[in-house]
Structures are given as structure tokens and as C-alpha cells.
Write an enzyme that holds these catalytic residues in place. Structure first.
Site, PDB file in Angstrom:
ATOM      1  N   ALA A  65       2.126  -3.167   8.305  1.00 13.62           N
ATOM      2  CA  ALA A  65       0.657  -3.484   8.857  1.00 13.62           C
ATOM      3  C   ALA A  65       0.482  -3.474   7.178  1.00 13.62           C
ATOM      4  O   ALA A  65       0.036  -2.509   6.440  1.00 13.62           O
ATOM      5  CB  ALA A  65       0.293  -2.573  10.061  1.00 13.62           C
ATOM      6  N   GLY A 109       4.947  -1.268  10.603  1.00 11.33           N
ATOM      7  CA  GLY A 109       5.188  -1.359  11.571  1.00 11.33           C
ATOM      8  C   GLY A 109       6.206  -2.888  11.489  1.00 11.33           C
ATOM      9  O   GLY A 109       6.718  -3.330  12.194  1.00 11.33           O
ATOM     10  N   GLU A 112       8.863  -1.414  13.530  1.00 19.52           N
ATOM     11  CA  GLU A 112       8.700  -1.263  15.181  1.00 19.52           C
ATOM     12  C   GLU A 112       8.414  -2.540  15.156  1.00 19.52           C
ATOM     13  O   GLU A 112       9.116  -3.177  16.218  1.00 19.52           O
ATOM     14  CB  GLU A 112       6.566  -1.222  14.764  1.00 19.52           C
ATOM     15  CG  GLU A 112       6.643   0.028  14.721  1.00 19.52           C
ATOM     16  CD  GLU A 112       5.494   1.388  14.732  1.00 19.52           C
ATOM     17  OE1 GLU A 112       4.650   0.363  13.198  1.00 19.52           O
ATOM     18  OE2 GLU A 112       5.133   1.730  15.686  1.00 19.52           O
ATOM     19  N   GLU A 132       3.603   6.003   7.913  1.00 18.10           N
ATOM     20  CA  GLU A 132       1.993   5.517   8.378  1.00 18.10           C
ATOM     21  C   GLU A 132       1.526   6.528   8.323  1.00 18.10           C
ATOM     22  O   GLU A 132       0.458   6.974   8.326  1.00 18.10           O
ATOM     23  CB  GLU A 132       2.755   5.592   9.851  1.00 18.10           C
ATOM     24  CG  GLU A 132       2.321   3.739  10.347  1.00 18.10           C
ATOM     25  CD  GLU A 132       4.027   3.382  11.155  1.00 18.10           C
ATOM     26  OE1 GLU A 132       4.938   4.183  10.545  1.00 18.10           O
ATOM     27  OE2 GLU A 132       4.113   2.754  11.570  1.00 18.10           O
TER      28      GLU A 132
HETATM   29  C1  HXC Z   1      -0.026  -4.413   2.436  1.00 18.54           C
HETATM   30  C2  HXC Z   1       1.183  -3.755   0.513  1.00 18.54           C
HETATM   31  C3  HXC Z   1       2.037  -3.297   1.911  1.00 18.54           C
HETATM   32  C4  HXC Z   1       1.106  -2.415   3.245  1.00 18.54           C
HETATM   33  C5  HXC Z   1       3.080  -3.759  -0.080  1.00 18.54           C
HETATM   34  N1  HXC Z   1       1.879  -4.198  -0.628  1.00 18.54           N
HETATM   35  N2  HXC Z   1       2.964  -2.870   1.044  1.00 18.54           N
HETATM   36  N3  HXC Z   1      -0.243  -4.754   0.870  1.00 18.54           N
HETATM   37  N4  HXC Z   1      -0.130  -3.147   3.145  1.00 18.54           N
HETATM   38  N5  HXC Z   1       1.667  -2.690   3.680  1.00 18.54           N
HETATM   39  C6  HXC Z   1       1.553  -4.554  -1.953  1.00 18.54           C
HETATM   40  C7  HXC Z   1       0.770  -4.393  -2.369  1.00 18.54           C
HETATM   41  O1  HXC Z   1      -0.418  -3.650  -2.316  1.00 18.54           O
HETATM   42  C8  HXC Z   1       1.843  -4.790  -3.826  1.00 18.54           C
HETATM   43  O2  HXC Z   1       0.307  -5.591  -3.810  1.00 18.54           O
HETATM   44  C9  HXC Z   1       2.685  -5.698  -3.421  1.00 18.54           C
HETATM   45  O3  HXC Z   1       3.141  -5.707  -2.208  1.00 18.54           O
HETATM   46  C10 HXC Z   1       4.360  -5.022  -4.208  1.00 18.54           C
HETATM   47  O4  HXC Z   1       3.808  -3.825  -3.732  1.00 18.54           O
HETATM   48  P1  HXC Z   1       3.978  -2.293  -4.713  1.00 18.54           P
HETATM   49  O5  HXC Z   1       3.724  -0.896  -4.650  1.00 18.54           O
HETATM   50  O6  HXC Z   1       3.807  -2.921  -5.739  1.00 18.54           O
HETATM   51  O7  HXC Z   1       5.960  -2.586  -4.743  1.00 18.54           O
HETATM   52  P2  HXC Z   1       6.545  -1.422  -5.172  1.00 18.54           P
HETATM   53  O8  HXC Z   1       6.046  -0.445  -6.025  1.00 18.54           O
HETATM   54  O9  HXC Z   1       8.237  -1.858  -5.599  1.00 18.54           O
HETATM   55  O10 HXC Z   1       6.894  -0.504  -3.711  1.00 18.54           O
HETATM   56  C11 HXC Z   1       7.060  -0.786  -2.464  1.00 18.54           C
HETATM   57  C12 HXC Z   1       6.854  -0.616  -1.609  1.00 18.54           C
HETATM   58  C13 HXC Z   1       4.774   0.019  -1.195  1.00 18.54           C
HETATM   59  C14 HXC Z   1       7.069   1.448  -2.088  1.00 18.54           C
HETATM   60  C15 HXC Z   1       7.201  -0.899  -0.151  1.00 18.54           C
HETATM   61  O11 HXC Z   1       4.358  -1.290  -1.348  1.00 18.54           O
HETATM   62  C16 HXC Z   1       4.922   0.823  -0.336  1.00 18.54           C
HETATM   63  O12 HXC Z   1       4.753   2.152  -0.173  1.00 18.54           O
HETATM   64  N6  HXC Z   1       3.481  -0.209   0.404  1.00 18.54           N
HETATM   65  C17 HXC Z   1       3.342   0.745   1.423  1.00 18.54           C
HETATM   66  C18 HXC Z   1       4.351   0.565   3.119  1.00 18.54           C
HETATM   67  C19 HXC Z   1       3.252   2.016   3.751  1.00 18.54           C
HETATM   68  O13 HXC Z   1       2.976   2.727   4.171  1.00 18.54           O
HETATM   69  N7  HXC Z   1       3.969   0.959   4.784  1.00 18.54           N
HETATM   70  C20 HXC Z   1       3.204   1.152   6.696  1.00 18.54           C
HETATM   71  C21 HXC Z   1       1.527   1.200   6.247  1.00 18.54           C
HETATM   72  S1  HXC Z   1       0.754   1.649   7.318  1.00 18.54           S
HETATM   73  P3  HXC Z   1      -0.323  -6.048  -5.188  1.00 18.54           P
HETATM   74  O14 HXC Z   1      -1.286  -6.774  -4.899  1.00 18.54           O
HETATM   75  O15 HXC Z   1      -0.992  -4.761  -5.440  1.00 18.54           O
HETATM   76  O16 HXC Z   1       0.690  -6.743  -6.202  1.00 18.54           O
HETATM   77  C22 HXC Z   1       1.624   0.777   9.115  1.00 18.54           C
HETATM   78  C23 HXC Z   1       1.116   1.053  10.411  1.00 18.54           C
HETATM   79  C24 HXC Z   1       1.416   0.629  11.871  1.00 18.54           C
HETATM   80  O17 HXC Z   1       2.384  -0.481   8.913  1.00 18.54           O
HETATM   81  C25 HXC Z   1       1.107   0.530  12.768  1.00 18.54           C
HETATM   82  C26 HXC Z   1       0.108  -0.292  14.019  1.00 18.54           C
HETATM   83  C27 HXC Z   1       1.233  -1.793  13.747  1.00 18.54           C
END
Ligand code: HXC
Length: 258
Positions: A65, A109, A112, A132
Site C-alpha cells: 500500500a 498490500g 495481500e 507491515e
Molecule cells: C510508497 C513506495 C513503496 C510503498 C516503494 N516506494 N515502496 N512508495 N509506498 N509501499 C517508492 C520509494 O519511496 C521510492 O520512491 C521508489 O518507490 C523506489 O523504491 P526504493 O526504495 O528506492 O527501491 P529499492 O531500494 O529497490 O527498494 C525496494 C523495496 C523498498 C525493498 C521494495 O522500496 C521498500 O521496502 N518498500 C516498502 C515495502 C513495504 O514496506 N511495503 C508494505 C507497505 S505497508 P522515490 O520517490 O524515493 O524514488 C502495506 C500495508 C498493507 O502494504 C495493509 C493494507 C492493505
């Protein structure tokens, strides 16, 4: 169909919906989820379509998400605004088969949403995780429910509590995905599988989907009864007449969207 955050294609009776926010690794935001619901309902209602593929990019099916959007939410926004409930679960109302074709990050998400598909075909590059807890929340779209039902409690707890990602091979071993293919063959394979399904009688495919999903909601006895109703009701239909005649006449069946 034109969308800001999706790319749509059709291949014969197969529809492909591609999540498309490449700069954010397909982070799932409100607009994308609204558009996804709209596209899914349109294809579900389109008699020229027999199977739908949901996919993302080579780098990410979806990295979760949208954290940038969620960061400013409070309880009024989430509970009051019915966050998730308002637009994430349209896919569960789709009656036609939906295949998830996933590559790269399938996280939070994104994982999911993938688990709401009927089955998953994974590129060998796919990485699945529920991180998460690291952003301070529990999963909110079924991660604590569908993941243990799919891969078992121990693996699910491990992924959910440690945020450990599993690769495509482990995902296949645990039953999270049905097949793993080379990343550069993902769409070719997914379209081939979807084409096979869309050549089957659609009414029967929808009944099978409904019955399998029922298995997760009811007892075995009730589930078998449910299945039996569809089995009995199938007799006398064009699909049954064509399927059984074709077998007896030693020819391939031709269902043509029945
Ligand atoms: C918003 C995101 C994002 C996310 C990545 N990006 N994941 N933006 N929400 N979930 C954006 C980054 O901010 C970045 O933007 C660009 O995508 C590229 O990501 P990087 O981190 O620079 O890439 P990389 O180093 O290759 O790392 C990839 C990654 C990392 C390991 C997937 O991005 C990451 O850990 N993302 C978050 C994963 C996460 O925590 N997901 C769960 C979210 S909570 P910029 O502008 O900086 O270039 C969730 C709740 C669900 O999903 C519950 C209800 C459905």
C-alpha cells in the site's frame, strides 16, 4: 479503457490488467484501487472475455500500500473512511477466473492483493513478503488470514513477524504460487494459461471458482453439498451437452464462451 495507473490489453478472450505506477514500484493508492475495481467489473461483464490476468512490472507486482498516502492517516481516515474496505476487495466479487502473474516485489498490500487472485504464476524473480510490522501496522487486507491458510501457520508467522521475504521457489514449495517461470516468459506463460481457461465453458469455470472459494468459508459437508448443486444443475446445459458429445464422438469440444 483508459486509466492513469493501469494499462489494459486484451489477447483474444484474455484480458490483461497491468498495475502501472513504476516510479513508486506500483505502490497501491486510492486511485489505482478505484481504477482496478472499474476495470475488473468491466471485464467481468464483457461476454468476449473468459479470463483475467492481473500483473505488474518486472521490478514489482506491487511493493505494498502507498506509504506516502498512509503516513498522514489517523483513525478517522482509516475506520471512518473505510480504508481498504472501500475499494480493495472488488476483485473478490469478480466471477470469472483471475490469474495473478507476479514478478519482482510482491510485498505487504501487494502480497495481500495477489492472494485475492484465484491462483498465482510467479516469475523466478518474485519476492514475497509482509513487511507491515516494520512500518508500524498489521496487515489490513487479509495478510494474517489468507497467508496462514495458504502456506501454514509457521511460515506465515515467520514472514509476518520477521518480515523475511521468500523467493519464488519457496513460494511454490509452500503452495503460495502454482507455477514458477523464467521472468522473461511470465506474460507469455500467463496468457497461454489464461487462453486455456478461456476456451473452457465459462459457466463451469465460474462454478468451480465459486465452489473452491466456498471451501474456505464453510464445513466440508456443506461445501460438498454446495458443489453437488452445481454438478446437478450442469446437466442439460449447452456446456454439458457439447462436452460429453465431443468426448463420445472422439473430437475436441468447442465451447465458444458457453
Ligand atoms: C510508497 C513506495 C513503496 C510503498 C516503494 N516506494 N515502496 N512508495 N509506498 N509501499 C517508492 C520509494 O519511496 C521510492 O520512491 C521508489 O518507490 C523506489 O523504491 P526504493 O526504495 O528506492 O527501491 P529499492 O531500494 O529497490 O527498494 C525496494 C523495496 C523498498 C525493498 C521494495 O522500496 C521498500 O521496502 N518498500 C516498502 C515495502 C513495504 O514496506 N511495503 C508494505 C507497505 S505497508 P522515490 O520517490 O524515493 O524514488 C502495506 C500495508 C498493507 O502494504 C495493509 C493494507 C492493505
Amino acid at each position: 479503457m483508459q486509466y492513469a495507473d493501469l494499462i489494459i490489453e486484451t489477447h483474444g478472450r484474455v484480458a490483461v490488467i497491468r498495475l502501472n505506477r513504476p516510479k513508486a514500484l506500483n505502490a497501491l493508492n486510492d486511485n489505482m484501487m478505484n481504477e482496478l475495481g472499474d476495470a475488473l467489473y468491466k471485464f467481468d461483464a464483457d461476454s468476449n472475455i473468459g479470463c483475467i490476468i492481473l500483473t505488474g512490472s518486472e521490478k514489482a507486482f506491487a511493493a505494498g500500500a502507498d506509504i506516502a498516502a498512509m503516513a498522514k492517516y489517523d483513525y478517522t481516515d482509516t475506520y471512518g473512511g473505510n480504508y481498504i474496505g472501500r475499494n480493495w476487495e472488488h476483485i473478490l466479487n469478480v466471477r470469472k477466473p483471475v490469474i495473478g502473474a507476479v514478478a519482482g516485489y510482491v510485498l505487504g498490500g501487494g502480497c495481500e492483493l495477489a492472494m485475492m487472485c484465484d491462483f498465482l504464476i510467479a516469475a523466478d524473480s518474485a519476492k514475497f513478503g509482509q513487511p507491515e510490522i516494520k512500518v508500524g501496522v498489521t496487515p489490513g487486507a487479509g495478510g494474517t488470514q489468507r497467508l496462514p491458510r495458504t502456506i501454514g501457520k509457521s511460515k506465515a508467522m515467520d514472514m509476518l513477524l520477521t518480515t523475511r521475504m521468500i523467493d519464488a521457489a519457496e513460494a511454490e514449495r509452500t503452495g503460495l504460487v502454482s507455477r514458477v517461470v523464467a521472468a522473461d516468459k511470465l506474460m507469455e506463460e500467463a496468457i497461454a494459461v489464461a487462453t486455456t481457461i478461456s476456451a473452457m465453458p465459462l459457466s463451469v469455470a465460474m462454478q468451480i471458482k465459486d465452489s473452491v472459494n466456498r471451501a474456505f468459508e464453510t464445513t466440508l459437508t456443506e461445501g460438498v453439498r454446495y458443489e453437488r448443486r452445481y454438478f446437478h444443475a450442469g446437466f442439460g446445459t449447452p456446456a454439458q451437452k457439447e462436452g460429453m458429445s465431443a468426448f463420445l464422438e472422439k473430437r475436441a469440444p468447442k465451447f465458444d464462451g458457453l
